[in-house]
Design an enzyme around this catalytic site. Structure first.
Site, PDB file in Angstrom:
ATOM      1  N   CYS A 170       0.829  -1.203   0.000  1.00  0.00           N
ATOM      2  CA  CYS A 170       0.000   0.000   0.000  1.00  0.00           C
ATOM      3  C   CYS A 170       0.872   1.266   0.000  1.00  0.00           C
ATOM      4  O   CYS A 170       1.867   1.338   0.707  1.00  0.00           O
ATOM      5  CB  CYS A 170      -0.854   0.056   1.254  1.00  0.00           C
ATOM      6  SG  CYS A 170      -1.964  -1.328   1.377  1.00  0.00           S
ATOM      7  N   LYS A 188       6.657  -4.638  -4.070  1.00  0.00           N
ATOM      8  CA  LYS A 188       8.100  -4.426  -4.011  1.00  0.00           C
ATOM      9  C   LYS A 188       8.603  -4.460  -2.568  1.00  0.00           C
ATOM     10  O   LYS A 188       9.572  -5.131  -2.262  1.00  0.00           O
ATOM     11  CB  LYS A 188       8.463  -3.087  -4.672  1.00  0.00           C
ATOM     12  CG  LYS A 188       9.955  -2.792  -4.686  1.00  0.00           C
ATOM     13  CD  LYS A 188      10.720  -3.786  -5.541  1.00  0.00           C
ATOM     14  CE  LYS A 188      12.213  -3.615  -5.476  1.00  0.00           C
ATOM     15  NZ  LYS A 188      12.922  -4.818  -5.931  1.00  0.00           N
TER      16      LYS A 188
HETATM   17  O1  M6R Z   1      13.389  -5.223   0.616  1.00  0.00           O
HETATM   18  P1  M6R Z   1      13.816  -6.568   1.120  1.00  0.00           P
HETATM   19  O2  M6R Z   1      15.115  -6.997   0.577  1.00  0.00           O
HETATM   20  O3  M6R Z   1      13.765  -6.675   2.608  1.00  0.00           O
HETATM   21  O4  M6R Z   1      12.710  -7.557   0.538  1.00  0.00           O
HETATM   22  C1  M6R Z   1      12.675  -8.898   0.903  1.00  0.00           C
HETATM   23  C2  M6R Z   1      11.792  -9.686  -0.030  1.00  0.00           C
HETATM   24  O5  M6R Z   1      10.467  -9.246   0.066  1.00  0.00           O
HETATM   25  C3  M6R Z   1      12.259  -9.559  -1.484  1.00  0.00           C
HETATM   26  O6  M6R Z   1      13.567  -9.950  -1.633  1.00  0.00           O
HETATM   27  C4  M6R Z   1      11.377 -10.423  -2.413  1.00  0.00           C
HETATM   28  O7  M6R Z   1      11.565 -11.772  -2.135  1.00  0.00           O
HETATM   29  C5  M6R Z   1      11.708 -10.092  -3.856  1.00  0.00           C
HETATM   30  N1  M6R Z   1      10.511  -9.815  -4.593  1.00  0.00           N
HETATM   31  C6  M6R Z   1      12.426 -11.170  -4.545  1.00  0.00           C
HETATM   32  O8  M6R Z   1      12.675 -10.890  -5.889  1.00  0.00           O
END
Ligand code: M6R
Length: 580
Positions: free
Chosen positions: A2, A575
């Site tokens: 969101c 994201k």
């Molecule tokens: O922003 P972050 O690195 O903490 O995010 C962790 C995961 O949500 C993120 O890596 C997710 O798995 C991606 N979409 C993978 O491509």
């Protein structure tokens, strides 16, 4: 996830809200809506769908009024419907809210308000905020008091922006919110991209604070109602300057950028972190998704080369272990620095007074405010939902950290960069394989030793981008059960560089081949067992992970194109995952 945004000023709010919601699209969402305040009444439009389409059909940006709030929703409570989309109005229609986060006790509040004849139309936890505000405002007719009373009753982690009594009010409770002002205009947003580039200085709302935007002044209070003085911070403009250039998708652009972005890591902060870690006996590295896969590589390398006790833990599964004490350090790895699972784990570690460090990409993120030392991987804003360049920059950071801790020269990033360029130049091989694999439903991705986390990351990319179910496994593990699924219809990707893992992987590949499956070999060494060979440059075995992920990212991307999927916006994904 969101996005919330608010505007008040001399211009029409609606076109501004739509413009900046579009800029935050990369966060991922399923529906969009805005409310504006015009001649003492609130007008709302909201729908399921992409901003561009919803706006084209419903003319969101034509709403009148100089005060407004906007939202893109990523469903947590209640399915993806127009009614569940934000903003949510209170029963009187005089209050409207947009919300990010979760109200844990919303059912309790809902039941209580229903006893006072309040009606609810959506299945969301958010709608209770609007009605609770109305309930409290009708009792006091005072914005500040009604805000304090409402906040006291809400449990959970959230931020929200509301139009109440023709004014804009924003509340931050463990979720990022920032504010920018210029020439009598005020912008509030959950993301830096929601603030216009012309604004040089922004105010990060303090945690557990709220701000009331009057016509002439901004008042900020903590949750007990004490006045807070706020400080402004200079905005990093590079985060605004993002464009796809001539690339079809951000995902491809970001994959291609990796030859350069791995060279941008912040060496000074790596030295600082290495000094802190040198004095630490036990290291726990936490992360989610891709960042967890980076944590697994870090664990593998640190155990081998630093002779420390190291574990990698999925952030959501992090718990304080009995042996965690002042000799322990937590390293949180996160691209966004906003992932709720990571933030919760860090909060827990901070409560126990453990040493908490971070490796992060977004320099203004919540995580950076919670750690004793922050290393910025500096790969630039990553828009594609699938993490690509942030992963290789996390790995580059880990390798350099290791060099500092062990006092050994381990990696030549310039030569890694050249190898990445070579792989990118040979992408036709990968494109051809993607045409062959486009109808495949399931895949295994095998990797032994240090290559296993890359197999996991490759499988994650295949799932996210191409929606092919992919499972990572150590080569030898297949024979302990999963081999039963292998037949002439199966496809297996084997990460098989000519290093200490090569011979064992070759045995696993033979066992798979004997059952008729097709093998895609990712290797610097040809083997006749491969049905398809993705040729890799030869590079120091120790840094192979940094380059072997590239063909897997490319494969997932081109498979998405073969299947007519939008790689920048995978279904159901956001994201930065700012809720649990
Ligand atoms: O922003 P972050 O690195 O903490 O995010 C962790 C995961 O949500 C993120 O890596 C997710 O798995 C991606 N979409 C993978 O491509």
């Amino acid at each position: 996830m969101c996005s919330v945004i608010g505007y008040s000023g001399n211009n029409l709010a609606a076109p501004i809200l739509v413009k900046y919601l579009k800029k935050m699209e990369y966060r991922g969402y399923d529906s969009v809506g805005i409310s504006t305040c015009h001649k003492n009444s609130i007008i709302t439009k909201k729908k399921v769908g992409r901003i561009y389409e919803v706006n084209k059909k419903n003319k969101l940006d034509r709403l009148p009024g100089n005060v407004g709030i906007g939202h893109t929703r990523w469903a947590t409570h209640g399915s993806v419907t127009d009614i569940n989309a934000h903003p949510h109005a209170s029963n009187s229609g005089k209050i409207s809210i947009v919300h990010n986060g979760i109200i844990e006790n919303y059912m309790e509040i809902k039941k209580h308000l229903m006893k006072s004849r309040y009606k609810f139309y959506s299945d969301t936890d958010s709608e209770v905020i609007a009605n609770l505000l109305q309930y409290n405002f009708e009792k006091t007719s005072n914005i500040k008091k009604s805000m304090i009373n409402t906040i006291k009753q809400l449990h959970g982690k959230y931020s929200f922006i509301t139009i109440l009594d023709n004014k804009l009010i924003a509340v931050r409770h463990h979720k990022s919110l920032m504010l920018g002002t210029k020439d009598g205009e005020c912008f509030i947003s959950s993301d830096i991209l929601g603030i216009p580039i012309e604004i040089d200085d922004i105010i990060y709302l303090k945690d557990q604070s709220f701000v009331i935007l009057g016509e002439k002044r901004i008042e900020m209070y903590d949750f007990s109602g004490e006045h807070i003085r706020f400080k402004t911070k200079r905005i990093e403009k590079k985060f605004h300057k993002i464009s796809k250039l001539d690339y079809k998708h951000f995902t491809l652009k970001e994959i291609i950028e990796q030859a350069k972005s791995i060279l941008q890591v912040n060496k000074r902060s790596i030295m600082k972190l290495s000094k802190l870690i040198k004095n630490t006996e036990k290291i726990y590295i936490i992360g989610s998704g891709t960042s967890y896969n980076a944590a697994l590589i870090a664990k593998y390398l640190m155990v081998r080369y630093c002779k420390k006790i190291v574990d990698a833990i999925i952030a959501e599964e992090f718990t304080i272990l009995p042996n965690m004490d002042e000799d322990s350090a937590i390293i949180a790895i996160s691209q966004s620095g906003e992932t709720a699972d990571v933030i919760d784990a860090v909060d827990m570690a901070n409560k126990e007074n453990l040493n908490v460090y971070a490796i992060v990409n977004v320099p203004t993120s919540l995580l950076t405010t919670k750690c004793d030392c922050v290393v910025k991987i500096n790969c630039g804003i990553e828009i594609g939902v699938a993490a690509t360049k942030s992963f290789t920059s996390q790995l580059a950071t880990i390798y350099l950290l290791l060099e500092e801790i062990s006092n050994k020269k381990l990696i030549n990033l310039a030569s890694v960069s050249k190898s990445i360029l070579m792989i990118l130049e040979n992408k036709l091989e990968v494109i051809n394989i993607s045409k062959i694999l486009k109808n495949v439903k399931n895949m295994y991705v095998l990797g032994n030793g240090i290559h296993y986390p890359i197999a996991s990351e490759g499988a994650l990319k295949l799932k996210e981008l191409s929606t092919i179910h992919a499972e990572s496994m150590f080569g030898g593990e297949l024979k302990h059960g999963s081999l039963t699924l292998i037949d002439e219809n199966a496809y297996v990707i084997a990460i098989n560089p000519k290093d200490s893992t090569y011979d064992d992987m070759k045995i696993s590949i033979s066992e798979i081949k004997s059952r008729g499956a097709k093998i895609v070999g990712i290797s610097n060494h040809y083997n006749e067992l491969y049905d398809y060979w993705i040729r890799m440059p030869t590079i120091n075995e120790f840094v192979f992970p940094l380059i072997e992920i590239i063909p897997l990212q490319l494969l997932a991307y081109y498979l998405a194109l073969e299947k007519n999927l939008d790689p920048d916006h995978p279904k159901n994904l956001a994201k930065s995952v700012t809720v649990k």
